[in-house]
Design a protein around this motif. Structure first.
Motif, PDB file in Angstrom:
ATOM      1  N   SER A 161      15.949  10.035  -2.296  1.00  0.00           N
ATOM      2  CA  SER A 161      14.704   9.305  -2.561  1.00  0.00           C
ATOM      3  C   SER A 161      13.679   9.499  -1.457  1.00  0.00           C
ATOM      4  N   THR A 162      12.412   9.594  -1.855  1.00  0.00           N
ATOM      5  CA  THR A 162      11.334   9.613  -0.855  1.00  0.00           C
ATOM      6  C   THR A 162      10.726   8.223  -0.733  1.00  0.00           C
ATOM      7  N   LYS A 163      11.233   7.289  -1.545  1.00  0.00           N
ATOM      8  CA  LYS A 163      10.669   5.936  -1.571  1.00  0.00           C
ATOM      9  C   LYS A 163      11.520   4.931  -0.808  1.00  0.00           C
ATOM     10  N   ARG A 167       9.485   3.237   7.178  1.00  0.00           N
ATOM     11  CA  ARG A 167       8.291   3.939   7.651  1.00  0.00           C
ATOM     12  C   ARG A 167       7.916   3.426   9.038  1.00  0.00           C
ATOM     13  N   ARG A 367      12.240  -1.673  -0.962  1.00  0.00           N
ATOM     14  CA  ARG A 367      11.683  -0.414  -1.481  1.00  0.00           C
ATOM     15  C   ARG A 367      12.422   0.012  -2.757  1.00  0.00           C
ATOM     16  N   GLU A 371       9.604   0.016  -5.366  1.00  0.00           N
ATOM     17  CA  GLU A 371       9.069   1.372  -5.545  1.00  0.00           C
ATOM     18  C   GLU A 371       9.941   2.258  -6.437  1.00  0.00           C
ATOM     19  N   GLU A 372      11.260   2.206  -6.246  1.00  0.00           N
ATOM     20  CA  GLU A 372      12.146   3.044  -7.072  1.00  0.00           C
ATOM     21  C   GLU A 372      12.255   2.464  -8.489  1.00  0.00           C
ATOM     22  N   GLU A 374      10.353  -0.161  -9.572  1.00  0.00           N
ATOM     23  CA  GLU A 374       9.035  -0.723  -9.931  1.00  0.00           C
ATOM     24  C   GLU A 374       9.164  -2.057 -10.663  1.00  0.00           C
TER      25      GLU A 374
END
Length: 449
Positions: A161-163, A167, A367, A371-372, A374
């Motif tokens: 995953s990039t999500k 960060r 996340r 994000e993954e 939603e």
């Protein structure tokens, strides 16, 4: 279910968020007729006793946490100390090896379940016992620990995953860990490398790609238990104080905020949370510990706050029945810290989900859901890790306003995931397959001998 009955020894990290899922797993094993010996310090034993649904099959065995320099006298669990001292508790637990060996010698288990005590596989091998590293955190959290840089969002070949990554602005959540002996990440790596099999408290529907990644990376099986939430006790009702209060509001209108048993905010961030809830204009119930250095909620509330929110807002410093509050028809939004247990409870509820993570693991869970999948919204933060009353209000309004595009999207996705997870037989299917795999593991060992 057929198959031979086995005897499991449980040795979780002594923190509520670890001991409780280990006990839920024990209840599921005991229900099928398997025996469990559960190692716990005295204080935890008293707290968890009521959750043991099969006392004939699950035996609590009390152990003593030794004293080490710097650890306050009488410390038994992570709840007794600030998180900065947890490495000292890990060091104390390391000194319990003799106690654990004595129990293994006495009860002769077939399997030992553990998580942070990386030396357990060594002990087990001496006695010819199989070990299961039971990860009660998300599979995505474990996967991110396996790859240097993955947890900081550095692109890594094969990482799923990039999500679901940390960060730069999440630095606030990575508390520095002072360690004696192997550090936290080294302990996890040793545990994964030396156990016979890895078990994960997750579902393939949500984290299948991360489970595959761990299997490939560790070159061993990852068995899934499902979310391992407690069986709902149909006889238990919501305390009258809350059922009466909640029933005074429209269906789906109340905000419920709970940040877990170990979250303690600084006073100014605590006040920002209260003011953000007030700014929404909606009724709300906040269950949270008093801020750092203060002993009551009252002394920490913003000036004039109680007067202004009288009748529609409550900030409560005590324990509440979270699953029962979430299932009340008046509750329409759950503002959560993204702890793994709360993550599952939120996905299985009808509420909109807003997340304010506090620690690295909670950021990754957040996340995953926001994000993954939603299915939730994360509260925006400044680079310092600070969230403002306005950013909290905006996140809540974005899911609660009737004509909100984001609100409709996350509600649609949340409904889809909830239906998948609540489908008949899904959870029991995970438990049955898990137990069958354990039986195969023990049989293979016996045949091998």
């Amino acid at each position: 279910m057929g198959g031979s009955k086995f005897h499991a020894l449980m040795f979780p990290w002594f923190a509520t968020g670890h001991m409780t899922p280990f006990l839920h797993l024990s209840n599921n094993l005991a229900e099928k007729g398997h025996r469990v010996t559960f190692l716990l310090p005295n204080k935890a034993l008293k707290q968890l006793e009521h959750l043991n649904l099969f006392p004939d099959n699950i035996v609590f065995h009390s152990v003593t946490v030794p004293q080490v320099d710097g650890l306050p006298v009488g410390t038994e669990t992570a709840s007794d100390i600030p998180s900065s001292l947890e490495p000292l508790l890990m060091s104390a637990i390391e000194l319990m090896r003799d106690q654990v060996e004595d129990v293994v010698r006495a009860v002769e288990p077939d399997l030992i379940f553990f998580d942070f005590a990386h030396w357990i596989p060594e002990v087990a091998r001496e006695f010819g016992v199989k070990t299961v590293m039971y990860a009660v955190t998300a599979a995505s959290t474990i996967a991110s620990m396996l790859v240097p840089g993955a947890e900081l969002g550095v692109p890594t070949p094969g990482y799923p995953s990039t999500k679901v990554v940390l960060r730069k602005q999440d630095a606030y959540s990575m508390k520095p860990i002072i360690s004696i002996g192997p550090n936290f990440f080294e302990r996890i790596a040793i545990s994964l490398s030396n156990c016979d099999v890895i078990a994960s408290r997750t579902a393939r529907e949500i984290e299948g790609n991360f489970c595959d990644y761990i299997e490939k990376h560790c070159k061993k099986k990852v068995l899934l238990t499902g979310p391992m939430l407690p069986k709902t006790d149909k006889t238990r009702e919501l305390e009258e104080q809350w059922s009466k209060w909640l029933s005074g509001f429209e269906p789906g209108s109340v905000l419920f905020c709970a940040l877990g048993s170990q979250t303690v905010l600084e006073k100014d961030q605590f006040q920002e949370l209260c003011l953000g809830m007030e700014l929404t204009g909606l009724p709300f119930l906040v269950a949270i510990k008093p801020p750092r250095g203060l002993s009551t909620i009252q002394e920490a509330l913003p000036e004039g706050f109680e007067e202004r929110v009288k009748g529609r807002g409550v900030v409560w410093g005590g324990w509440v029945q979270q699953p029962l509050i979430l299932s009340h028809s008046s509750v329409g939004c759950f503002v959560s810290h993204g702890g793994f247990g709360s993550m599952w409870e939120s996905l299985l509820s009808d509420c909109q989900i807003v997340m304010i993570p506090q620690l690295g693991e909670q950021v990754l869970n957040t996340r995953l859901v926001s994000e993954e999948l939603e299915a939730a919204v994360e509260v925006a933060r400044e680079e310092t890790g600070w969230f403002s009353k306005e950013s909290l209000r905006d996140a809540i309004n974005s899911v609660m306003k009737k004509d909100s595009e984001i609100g409709n999207l996350v509600r649609k996705n949340h409904n889809k995931w909830r239906e998948a997870l609540a489908s008949p037989g899904l959870m029991t299917g995970y438990v049955d397959n898990f137990i069958e795999s354990l039986q195969d593991l023990i049989v293979c060992e016996t045949n091998h001998d």
